[in-house]
Enzyme design. Structure first.
Site, short mmCIF file in Angstrom:
data_model
loop_
_atom_site.label_atom_id
_atom_site.label_comp_id
_atom_site.label_asym_id
_atom_site.label_seq_id
_atom_site.Cartn_x
_atom_site.Cartn_y
_atom_site.Cartn_z
N ARG A 1 57.03 42.79 41.30
CA ARG A 1 56.29 41.54 41.19
C ARG A 1 57.13 40.44 40.54
O ARG A 1 56.99 39.26 40.86
CB ARG A 1 55.00 41.78 40.40
CG ARG A 1 54.01 42.61 41.21
CD ARG A 1 52.74 42.87 40.46
NE ARG A 1 52.12 41.66 39.99
CZ ARG A 1 51.42 41.57 38.86
NH1 ARG A 1 51.27 42.63 38.09
NH2 ARG A 1 50.89 40.44 38.49
N HIS B 1 47.24 35.31 29.77
CA HIS B 1 47.60 36.72 30.02
C HIS B 1 49.10 36.97 29.93
O HIS B 1 49.60 37.94 30.51
CB HIS B 1 47.04 37.18 31.38
CG HIS B 1 45.54 37.19 31.42
ND1 HIS B 1 44.81 37.23 32.59
CD2 HIS B 1 44.62 37.19 30.41
CE1 HIS B 1 43.52 37.24 32.30
NE2 HIS B 1 43.38 37.22 30.99
N CYS C 1 59.09 45.10 23.29
CA CYS C 1 59.12 46.45 22.75
C CYS C 1 57.67 46.92 22.66
O CYS C 1 56.83 46.21 22.11
CB CYS C 1 59.78 46.43 21.37
SG CYS C 1 59.58 47.97 20.47
N PRO D 1 38.03 29.50 48.19
CA PRO D 1 37.54 29.66 49.57
C PRO D 1 36.36 30.63 49.67
O PRO D 1 35.64 30.63 50.67
CB PRO D 1 38.74 30.21 50.35
CG PRO D 1 39.71 30.69 49.32
CD PRO D 1 39.38 30.05 48.01
N THR E 1 40.07 31.66 40.94
CA THR E 1 39.85 32.87 40.15
C THR E 1 38.56 33.54 40.57
O THR E 1 37.58 32.85 40.88
CB THR E 1 39.85 32.58 38.63
OG1 THR E 1 39.46 33.77 37.93
CG2 THR E 1 38.94 31.43 38.23
N SER E 2 38.56 34.88 40.56
CA SER E 2 37.37 35.63 40.94
C SER E 2 36.32 35.59 39.84
O SER E 2 35.20 36.05 40.03
CB SER E 2 37.74 37.08 41.24
OG SER E 2 38.35 37.66 40.10
C1 BJW Z 1 42.03 31.32 46.44
C2 BJW Z 1 43.00 31.23 47.40
C3 BJW Z 1 43.51 29.97 47.59
C4 BJW Z 1 42.44 33.26 47.36
N1 BJW Z 1 43.08 28.95 46.86
N2 BJW Z 1 41.61 30.31 45.73
C5 BJW Z 1 32.96 41.49 28.44
C6 BJW Z 1 32.18 42.17 29.36
C7 BJW Z 1 32.72 43.22 30.12
C8 BJW Z 1 34.05 43.62 29.97
C9 BJW Z 1 34.82 42.93 29.07
C10 BJW Z 1 34.28 41.90 28.31
N3 BJW Z 1 35.26 41.41 27.52
C11 BJW Z 1 36.39 42.11 27.76
C12 BJW Z 1 36.14 43.04 28.70
C13 BJW Z 1 37.10 44.01 29.26
C14 BJW Z 1 38.06 43.39 30.25
C15 BJW Z 1 37.29 42.80 31.43
O1 BJW Z 1 37.11 41.62 31.57
N4 BJW Z 1 36.87 43.65 32.33
C16 BJW Z 1 36.13 43.18 33.51
C17 BJW Z 1 36.91 43.55 34.76
C18 BJW Z 1 34.75 43.70 33.47
N5 BJW Z 1 38.88 42.37 29.61
C19 BJW Z 1 39.92 42.70 28.86
O2 BJW Z 1 40.21 43.86 28.66
C20 BJW Z 1 40.71 41.58 28.23
N6 BJW Z 1 40.87 41.85 26.85
C21 BJW Z 1 39.93 41.61 25.93
O3 BJW Z 1 38.94 40.97 26.18
O4 BJW Z 1 40.20 42.15 24.70
C22 BJW Z 1 39.11 42.37 23.83
C23 BJW Z 1 38.19 43.44 24.40
C24 BJW Z 1 38.71 44.55 25.04
C25 BJW Z 1 37.87 45.52 25.58
C26 BJW Z 1 36.47 45.35 25.51
C27 BJW Z 1 35.96 44.22 24.89
C28 BJW Z 1 36.82 43.26 24.33
C29 BJW Z 1 42.10 41.52 28.81
C30 BJW Z 1 42.11 41.12 30.22
C31 BJW Z 1 43.55 41.16 30.73
C32 BJW Z 1 43.61 40.93 32.23
N7 BJW Z 1 44.93 41.27 32.68
C33 BJW Z 1 45.25 41.09 34.08
C34 BJW Z 1 46.66 41.65 34.32
C35 BJW Z 1 47.72 40.72 33.78
C36 BJW Z 1 49.09 41.26 34.03
C37 BJW Z 1 49.45 41.32 35.49
O5 BJW Z 1 49.42 40.30 36.20
O6 BJW Z 1 49.81 42.41 35.92
O7 BJW Z 1 45.20 39.69 34.42
S1 BJW Z 1 44.04 41.80 35.15
C38 BJW Z 1 44.13 40.56 36.38
O8 BJW Z 1 42.86 39.87 36.49
C39 BJW Z 1 45.14 39.53 35.86
C40 BJW Z 1 44.47 38.23 36.22
O9 BJW Z 1 44.97 37.19 35.40
C41 BJW Z 1 43.02 38.53 36.00
C42 BJW Z 1 42.08 37.62 36.73
O10 BJW Z 1 42.24 37.71 38.09
P1 BJW Z 1 42.16 36.39 38.98
O11 BJW Z 1 43.22 35.46 38.58
O12 BJW Z 1 40.77 35.88 38.95
O13 BJW Z 1 42.57 36.94 40.42
P2 BJW Z 1 41.70 37.69 41.50
O14 BJW Z 1 42.64 38.39 42.40
O15 BJW Z 1 40.64 38.51 40.88
O16 BJW Z 1 40.94 36.53 42.30
C43 BJW Z 1 41.64 35.62 43.11
C44 BJW Z 1 40.67 34.55 43.57
O17 BJW Z 1 41.41 33.60 44.29
C45 BJW Z 1 39.59 35.07 44.52
O18 BJW Z 1 38.32 34.59 44.08
C46 BJW Z 1 39.96 34.46 45.88
O19 BJW Z 1 38.82 34.12 46.66
C47 BJW Z 1 40.68 33.24 45.44
N8 BJW Z 1 41.66 32.73 46.39
N9 BJW Z 1 43.21 32.53 47.95
C48 BJW Z 1 42.11 29.20 45.92
N10 BJW Z 1 44.48 29.79 48.54
#
Ligand code: BJW
Length: 247
Positions: free
Chosen positions: A69, A118, A126, A213, A187-188
């Protein structure tokens, strides 16, 4: 296209915040997080690789996913969506760009002071000390180790279950709580706490505009939805903003 009422609110806004996700980089050729993975990685769900547990179970596998990536993002170029947001920054007295993306494409496009919730895929840490490491050796086989303490090395990103960088999160929350207009782009809206920021803004009276979209869990809460790819919608919005036509 934004209607006259919403366009007026955007034009007269003092503080504007944009929150971006993987969708804004899709048109640069960077796969979104929840896209079906391709090639070598087709048999893994991204959610299964982006955790500390997955990394500790098979560090080389997860490391290799990031090597792949990192190459992909290094080759990618900012697209018209990223470039439009650079212009937004010029247009408003206060414009805060918050991203969940780790690809660095906003900064490469020219956006300043981007809040990276993120982390960044370009950095290596480390695992034990969480300090940045640049002078490591990757033989392509074994797991790269910290040259100072021998611990495993990891990418400088935030995995599920890990805390977000506190200063970045605090700045993002403050910006969301005090803006007049919030744009949620590509973002989703599934991953917390980032997904909650547009709702914070909305509760404080901001106009909430979603650019995507496809519908998301945020869609029912949005005041306006601009349905389409960010690389088309954002330049259009910028043109509307700059023009005198209120339609
Ligand atoms: C277009 C398009 C075009 C297509 N134009 N659009 C409260 C409730 C429930 C759970 C939790 C909570 N609080 C925390 C949690 C746990 C967890 C969480 O949220 N889980 C859920 C899945 C339920 N969160 C965490 O663990 C976070 N930490 C935290 O809160 O610490 C304290 C805590 C921990 C545990 C419990 C409680 C509190 C950390 C989250 C870290 C996310 N990390 C990642 C990986 C980063 C590294 C990497 O890249 O490898 O971040 S996961 C991944 O998802 C990445 C992204 O930044 C993130 C969001 O995804 P994103 O950007 O929305 O992408 P997609 O693919 O999901 O969506 C793309 C969108 O684009 C789609 O809608 C398409 O339609 C659209 N699209 N083409 C415009 N051309």
């Amino acid at each position: 296209m934004l209607d006259a009422t919403a366009l007026h609110r955007l034009r007269t806004a003092r503080r504007v915040v944009a929150l971006t996700g993987a969708g804004i980089s899709a048109e640069s050729g960077v796969p979104t997080f929840r896209d079906a993975q391709t090639g070598l990685w087709a048999k893994y769900r991204a959610e299964e690789l982006a955790t500390p547990e997955a990394f500790l179970e098979n560090p080389r596998l997860v490391w290799n996913w990031y090597v792949w990536r990192r190459q992909l993002t290094a080759q990618a170029q900012p697209n018209p969506g990223h470039l439009a947001l650079v212009q937004f920054q010029e247009r408003f007295d206060s414009f805060t760009l918050i991203t969940q993306n780790v690809d660095g494409l906003h900064a490469r496009a020219g956006s300043r002071d981007v809040i990276e919730l993120h982390g960044s895929i370009a950095t290596t840490l480390c695992f034990d000390e969480r300090t940045p490491v640049t002078d490591f050796v990757d033989d392509g086989q074994t797991s790269p180790r910290c040259p100072r303490c021998g611990a495993l090395l990891r990418p400088g990103v935030v995995w599920f279950g890990e805390s977000l960088p506190p200063a970045a999160l605090q700045r993002a929350e403050q910006a969301a709580a005090s803006c007049d207009v919030m744009l949620s782009i590509g973002t989703s809206s599934l991953v917390q706490p980032a997904a909650g920021l547009p709702l914070v803004a909305k509760r404080r009276g901001a106009l909430l505009i979603e650019v995507n979209p496809s519908p998301t869990p945020l869609t029912p809460h949005a005041d306006r939805v601009l349905s389409g790819p960010a690389g088309q919608v954002l330049p259009q919005l910028l043109r509307q903003l700059g023009g005198t036509d209120l339609g």
